[in-house]
Design an enzyme around this catalytic site. Structure first.
Site, PDB file in Angstrom:
ATOM      1  N   GLY A 160       0.809  -1.225   0.000  1.00  0.00           N
ATOM      2  CA  GLY A 160       0.000   0.000   0.000  1.00  0.00           C
ATOM      3  C   GLY A 160       0.837   1.267   0.000  1.00  0.00           C
ATOM      4  O   GLY A 160       2.072   1.226   0.068  1.00  0.00           O
TER       5      GLY A 160
ATOM      6  N   VAL B 211      -1.570   0.689  13.004  1.00  0.00           N
ATOM      7  CA  VAL B 211      -1.821   1.913  12.236  1.00  0.00           C
ATOM      8  C   VAL B 211      -3.179   1.848  11.545  1.00  0.00           C
ATOM      9  O   VAL B 211      -3.901   2.843  11.456  1.00  0.00           O
ATOM     10  CB  VAL B 211      -0.705   2.129  11.186  1.00  0.00           C
ATOM     11  CG1 VAL B 211      -0.959   3.386  10.354  1.00  0.00           C
ATOM     12  CG2 VAL B 211       0.676   2.173  11.855  1.00  0.00           C
TER      13      VAL B 211
ATOM     14  N   ASN C 266      -6.891   1.607  10.551  1.00  0.00           N
ATOM     15  CA  ASN C 266      -8.061   2.126  11.286  1.00  0.00           C
ATOM     16  C   ASN C 266      -9.233   1.145  11.321  1.00  0.00           C
ATOM     17  O   ASN C 266      -9.360   0.326  10.423  1.00  0.00           O
ATOM     18  CB  ASN C 266      -8.497   3.447  10.655  1.00  0.00           C
ATOM     19  CG  ASN C 266      -7.530   4.557  11.016  1.00  0.00           C
ATOM     20  OD1 ASN C 266      -7.063   4.634  12.140  1.00  0.00           O
ATOM     21  ND2 ASN C 266      -7.210   5.398  10.046  1.00  0.00           N
TER      22      ASN C 266
ATOM     23  N   ASP D  66      -1.403  12.692  14.577  1.00  0.00           N
ATOM     24  CA  ASP D  66      -2.222  13.770  15.148  1.00  0.00           C
ATOM     25  C   ASP D  66      -1.365  14.697  16.014  1.00  0.00           C
ATOM     26  O   ASP D  66      -1.507  15.921  15.977  1.00  0.00           O
ATOM     27  CB  ASP D  66      -3.357  13.182  15.983  1.00  0.00           C
ATOM     28  CG  ASP D  66      -4.104  12.095  15.223  1.00  0.00           C
ATOM     29  OD1 ASP D  66      -4.646  12.393  14.155  1.00  0.00           O
ATOM     30  OD2 ASP D  66      -4.120  10.944  15.700  1.00  0.00           O
TER      31      ASP D  66
ATOM     32  N   HIS E 184      -8.064   7.828  17.763  1.00  0.00           N
ATOM     33  CA  HIS E 184      -7.589   8.368  16.484  1.00  0.00           C
ATOM     34  C   HIS E 184      -8.799   8.477  15.558  1.00  0.00           C
ATOM     35  O   HIS E 184      -9.013   7.674  14.661  1.00  0.00           O
ATOM     36  CB  HIS E 184      -6.514   7.463  15.881  1.00  0.00           C
ATOM     37  CG  HIS E 184      -6.087   7.906  14.506  1.00  0.00           C
ATOM     38  ND1 HIS E 184      -5.446   9.101  14.288  1.00  0.00           N
ATOM     39  CD2 HIS E 184      -6.235   7.337  13.294  1.00  0.00           C
ATOM     40  CE1 HIS E 184      -5.206   9.242  12.992  1.00  0.00           C
ATOM     41  NE2 HIS E 184      -5.685   8.187  12.368  1.00  0.00           N
TER      42      HIS E 184
END
Length: 340
Positions: free
Chosen positions: A14, A129, A131, A159, A187
């Site tokens: 990715g 990482v 989500n 963030d 997050h």
């Protein structure tokens, strides 16, 4: 020269991984004298793309990179790991209900947690990482009961870096002149970027974040929403999610785990909540300010919290409790929801 360490990156074909792998392989994360065996895991249809990534890594001629192992098999991917960076997850598709997204990711991170349990070193450091990162991290840790929960963390450093940069730009100083911002909670767009304890070096003079910015309405308004919604703003502009900045944040996060945080500074990380001084419910992966020494994090306890902050910290905790409880119905696990 040290013995090579084994580092896994999932979702390795990715775009985040494409920005990340070079930095890891050249020594920016685990040290300039630490050889690396890089294990690249992705789903079977992505293997041809992964072969291209392997070719490029070979063509970089990096002296620390001893071996690159592309695979679609968890027994290969998770074997004897020193570090696991779990980037791959099911992205939200148009029209998809949140619970369906959670259900798909529970299945992925249960499998990966079980693979960590079965094949990885018990000392492995795991960074999630993909989500929803906090809840995916919790599911992975619950699926690997013999690996300490403290070894699992999720990424809120992006963030944190966004918040730091926004303050620095507002004041007109380099970003390294701003320290001790905090990201509390999830997050997600409920996260709370907090500047109440931040310190800004303003032309050689240390001052509080609020004094340096000198605009309370911005700090309690547009600053917070900008950081909360920055990911969506990048997608709107690029038509792709944050990759370069996400990869940089992953490097920052893992390097701090490996080498520790500077004296007097903390960073934000999603870590396991248990018995903190902020009334955050137990059994969540919640972003706290942490200091790190000898590869071990410790929540910075006892910071003063005003009513404004309290409300925002509670709101993001409530979202995480809801996510967790929904995810656990899919996992079929029981949970201690006691608040200490």
């Amino acid at each position: 020269m040290a013995e090579p360490i084994r580092v896994l990156v999932t979702g390795a074909a990715g775009q985040i991984a494409y920005s990340l792998l070079y930095s890891i392989a050249k020594g920016d994360v685990f040290g300039k004298d630490q050889p690396i065996i890089l294990v690249l895991l992705d789903i079977t249809p992505m293997l041809p793309v992964l072969d291209g990534v392997v070719m490029e890594l070979q063509d970089c001629a990096l002296p620390l990179l001893r071996e690159v192992i592309p695979t679609d098999k968890v027994e290969v991917g998770f074997k004897d790991l020193d570090a696991a960076i779990l980037v791959g997850s099911m992205p939200r598709k148009e029209g998809m209900e949140r619970k369906d997204l959670l259900k798909a990711n529970v299945a992925i991170f249960k499998t990966q947690g079980e693979a960590l349990e079965k094949y990885a070193k018990k000392t492995v450091k795991v960074l999630v990482v993909g989500n929803p990162a906090n809840t995916n991290c919790l599911i992975a840790s619950k699926s690997a009961p013999s690996i300490p929960k403290e070894n699992f963390s999720c990424l809120t450093r992006l963030d944190h870096n966004r918040a730091r940069s926004q303050v620095a730009m507002r004041v007109g100083v380099p970003s390294d002149s701003v320290k001790n911002v905090i990201i509390w909670g999830n997050h997600s767009s409920t996260q709370y970027p907090d500047v109440h304890h931040a310190i800004v070096n303003h032309h050689g003079k240390e001052m509080s974040g609020f004094d340096a910015v000198n605009d309370e309405s911005w700090l309690k308004g547009d600053f917070i929403t900008t950081v909360q919604q920055r990911g969506a703003a990048v997608i709107k502009a690029r038509k792709l999610s944050s990759a370069m900045s996400a990869a940089k944040a992953i490097c920052d996060h893992m390097r701090d785990i490996w080498f520790g945080t500077p004296d007097g500074e903390w960073v934000s990380m999603g870590v396991y909540s248990t018995g903190n001084s902020y009334g955050v419910p137990n059994d969540l992966m919640y972003s706290f300010p942490v200091m790190i020494k000898n590869k071990t994090w410790k929540v910075v306890d006892g910071l003063s919290i005003n009513d404004f902050s309290r409300g925002k910290m509670d709101a993001t905790a409530a979202e995480l409790v809801d996510e967790r409880d929904t995810a656990l119905t899919f996992l079929g696990a029981c949970v201690d929801t006691h608040v200490s």
